[in-house]
Design an enzyme around this catalytic site. Sequence first.
Site, PDB file in Angstrom:
ATOM      1  N   ASP A  27       5.957  38.389  55.299  1.00 11.13           N
ATOM      2  CA  ASP A  27       5.263  38.904  56.411  1.00 11.13           C
ATOM      3  C   ASP A  27       4.883  37.783  57.543  1.00 11.13           C
ATOM      4  O   ASP A  27       4.151  36.883  56.976  1.00 11.13           O
ATOM      5  CB  ASP A  27       3.838  39.367  55.867  1.00 11.13           C
ATOM      6  CG  ASP A  27       3.228  40.426  56.523  1.00 11.13           C
ATOM      7  OD1 ASP A  27       3.347  41.826  56.183  1.00 11.13           O
ATOM      8  OD2 ASP A  27       2.736  40.398  57.450  1.00 11.13           O
ATOM      9  N   ILE A  28       4.837  38.498  58.773  1.00 11.02           N
ATOM     10  CA  ILE A  28       4.526  37.353  59.803  1.00 11.02           C
ATOM     11  C   ILE A  28       3.064  37.303  59.886  1.00 11.02           C
ATOM     12  O   ILE A  28       2.542  36.395  60.659  1.00 11.02           O
ATOM     13  CB  ILE A  28       4.890  38.375  61.041  1.00 11.02           C
ATOM     14  CG1 ILE A  28       5.290  37.342  61.877  1.00 11.02           C
ATOM     15  CG2 ILE A  28       4.087  39.175  61.645  1.00 11.02           C
ATOM     16  CD1 ILE A  28       6.093  37.607  63.404  1.00 11.02           C
ATOM     17  N   ASN A  62       1.965  51.537  51.863  1.00 12.41           N
ATOM     18  CA  ASN A  62       1.059  52.169  52.640  1.00 12.41           C
ATOM     19  C   ASN A  62       1.724  53.448  53.489  1.00 12.41           C
ATOM     20  O   ASN A  62       2.930  53.286  53.888  1.00 12.41           O
ATOM     21  CB  ASN A  62       0.426  51.499  54.071  1.00 12.41           C
ATOM     22  CG  ASN A  62      -0.389  50.200  53.399  1.00 12.41           C
ATOM     23  OD1 ASN A  62      -1.059  50.482  52.405  1.00 12.41           O
ATOM     24  ND2 ASN A  62      -0.307  48.927  54.037  1.00 12.41           N
ATOM     25  N   GLU A  83       1.438  50.671  59.962  1.00 10.00           N
ATOM     26  CA  GLU A  83       1.696  50.232  61.280  1.00 10.00           C
ATOM     27  C   GLU A  83       3.390  50.164  61.652  1.00 10.00           C
ATOM     28  O   GLU A  83       3.888  50.793  62.555  1.00 10.00           O
ATOM     29  CB  GLU A  83       1.208  48.985  61.356  1.00 10.00           C
ATOM     30  CG  GLU A  83       0.005  48.913  61.474  1.00 10.00           C
ATOM     31  CD  GLU A  83      -0.742  47.354  61.552  1.00 10.00           C
ATOM     32  OE1 GLU A  83       0.381  46.467  61.512  1.00 10.00           O
ATOM     33  OE2 GLU A  83      -1.708  47.001  61.586  1.00 10.00           O
ATOM     34  N   VAL A  84       4.257  50.016  60.575  1.00  9.33           N
ATOM     35  CA  VAL A  84       5.634  50.082  60.530  1.00  9.33           C
ATOM     36  C   VAL A  84       6.329  51.478  59.895  1.00  9.33           C
ATOM     37  O   VAL A  84       6.257  51.289  58.635  1.00  9.33           O
ATOM     38  CB  VAL A  84       6.178  48.615  60.264  1.00  9.33           C
ATOM     39  CG1 VAL A  84       7.760  48.771  60.582  1.00  9.33           C
ATOM     40  CG2 VAL A  84       5.502  47.715  61.034  1.00  9.33           C
ATOM     41  N   HIS A 108       8.244  49.938  53.430  1.00 10.13           N
ATOM     42  CA  HIS A 108       8.356  48.682  52.830  1.00 10.13           C
ATOM     43  C   HIS A 108       7.055  48.381  51.742  1.00 10.13           C
ATOM     44  O   HIS A 108       6.112  49.036  51.700  1.00 10.13           O
ATOM     45  CB  HIS A 108       7.818  47.791  54.291  1.00 10.13           C
ATOM     46  CG  HIS A 108       6.721  48.110  55.132  1.00 10.13           C
ATOM     47  ND1 HIS A 108       6.645  49.149  55.894  1.00 10.13           N
ATOM     48  CD2 HIS A 108       5.497  47.752  54.782  1.00 10.13           C
ATOM     49  CE1 HIS A 108       5.662  49.405  56.545  1.00 10.13           C
ATOM     50  NE2 HIS A 108       4.595  48.563  55.878  1.00 10.13           N
ATOM     51  N   HIS A 149       4.847  46.013  50.247  1.00 13.21           N
ATOM     52  CA  HIS A 149       4.125  44.625  50.256  1.00 13.21           C
ATOM     53  C   HIS A 149       4.099  43.911  48.854  1.00 13.21           C
ATOM     54  O   HIS A 149       3.432  44.738  47.804  1.00 13.21           O
ATOM     55  CB  HIS A 149       2.482  44.856  50.776  1.00 13.21           C
ATOM     56  CG  HIS A 149       2.526  45.444  52.064  1.00 13.21           C
ATOM     57  ND1 HIS A 149       2.277  44.625  53.190  1.00 13.21           N
ATOM     58  CD2 HIS A 149       2.547  46.650  52.414  1.00 13.21           C
ATOM     59  CE1 HIS A 149       2.159  45.376  54.316  1.00 13.21           C
ATOM     60  NE2 HIS A 149       2.259  46.589  54.010  1.00 13.21           N
TER      61      HIS A 149
HETATM   62  P1  AMP Z   1       2.008  48.416  57.226  1.00 11.18           P
HETATM   63  O1  AMP Z   1       0.610  48.035  57.653  1.00 11.18           O
HETATM   64  O2  AMP Z   1       2.031  48.903  55.697  1.00 11.18           O
HETATM   65  O3  AMP Z   1       2.817  49.214  57.977  1.00 11.18           O
HETATM   66  O4  AMP Z   1       2.556  47.034  57.123  1.00 11.18           O
HETATM   67  C1  AMP Z   1       3.429  46.315  58.262  1.00 11.18           C
HETATM   68  C2  AMP Z   1       3.544  44.944  57.877  1.00 11.18           C
HETATM   69  O5  AMP Z   1       4.497  44.341  58.649  1.00 11.18           O
HETATM   70  C3  AMP Z   1       2.273  44.066  58.491  1.00 11.18           C
HETATM   71  O6  AMP Z   1       1.547  43.458  57.249  1.00 11.18           O
HETATM   72  C4  AMP Z   1       2.744  43.237  59.483  1.00 11.18           C
HETATM   73  O7  AMP Z   1       1.975  41.771  59.758  1.00 11.18           O
HETATM   74  C5  AMP Z   1       4.339  43.217  59.323  1.00 11.18           C
HETATM   75  N1  AMP Z   1       5.139  42.821  60.395  1.00 11.18           N
HETATM   76  C6  AMP Z   1       5.075  43.583  61.445  1.00 11.18           C
HETATM   77  N2  AMP Z   1       6.108  42.854  62.312  1.00 11.18           N
HETATM   78  C7  AMP Z   1       6.721  41.989  61.460  1.00 11.18           C
HETATM   79  C8  AMP Z   1       7.667  41.001  61.833  1.00 11.18           C
HETATM   80  N3  AMP Z   1       8.306  40.901  63.017  1.00 11.18           N
HETATM   81  N4  AMP Z   1       8.171  40.142  60.765  1.00 11.18           N
HETATM   82  C9  AMP Z   1       7.465  40.254  59.631  1.00 11.18           C
HETATM   83  N5  AMP Z   1       6.259  41.103  59.157  1.00 11.18           N
HETATM   84  C10 AMP Z   1       5.997  41.888  60.397  1.00 11.18           C
END
Ligand code: AMP
Length: 114
Positions: free
Chosen positions: A31-32, A88, A96-97, A101, A103
């Site tokens: 995770d970034i 999530n 957010e994405v 995924h 975690h």
């Molecule tokens: P969520 O809030 O469950 O959608 O988690 C999305 C996660 O993706 C967050 O923890 C971000 O830090 C992570 N994230 C977003 N962009 C990237 C990226 N380019 N590379 C790695 N992790 C990312």
Amino acid sequence: MPEDCIFCKILAGEIPAAKVHETENTLAFEDINPKAPVHVLVIPRKHIPTINDLAREDGALVGEMMLAAREVARLKGVDRSGYRIIFNTNREAGQEVFHIHLHVLGGHPLGPMG
Ligand code: AMP
């Protein structure tokens, strides 16, 4: 593949990621913005926006994601100390994405859920 999906871009090699593990159908990467000493994301190669969008035939794929998370925990050395795996889903969970995924979090005491 939706053009605006950041995780599809990682899968396509268009955005870099620190890979931890991969299988035919999944990819795991750091995770970034890590929320714990170990914070790895496991994603399917198939674009699925949320857990709500899973089809019955995706069951095996989700199982493969869980097995990949187990392997990530072992590779990161938290399989014995403990780790948490989280999906999530949508706004109130903080998604957010919109490419599902898992975690994988560990490496320190994680505290209660909420
Ligand atoms: P969520 O809030 O469950 O959608 O988690 C999305 C996660 O993706 C967050 O923890 C971000 O830090 C992570 N994230 C977003 N962009 C990237 C990226 N380019 N590379 C790695 N992790 C990312």
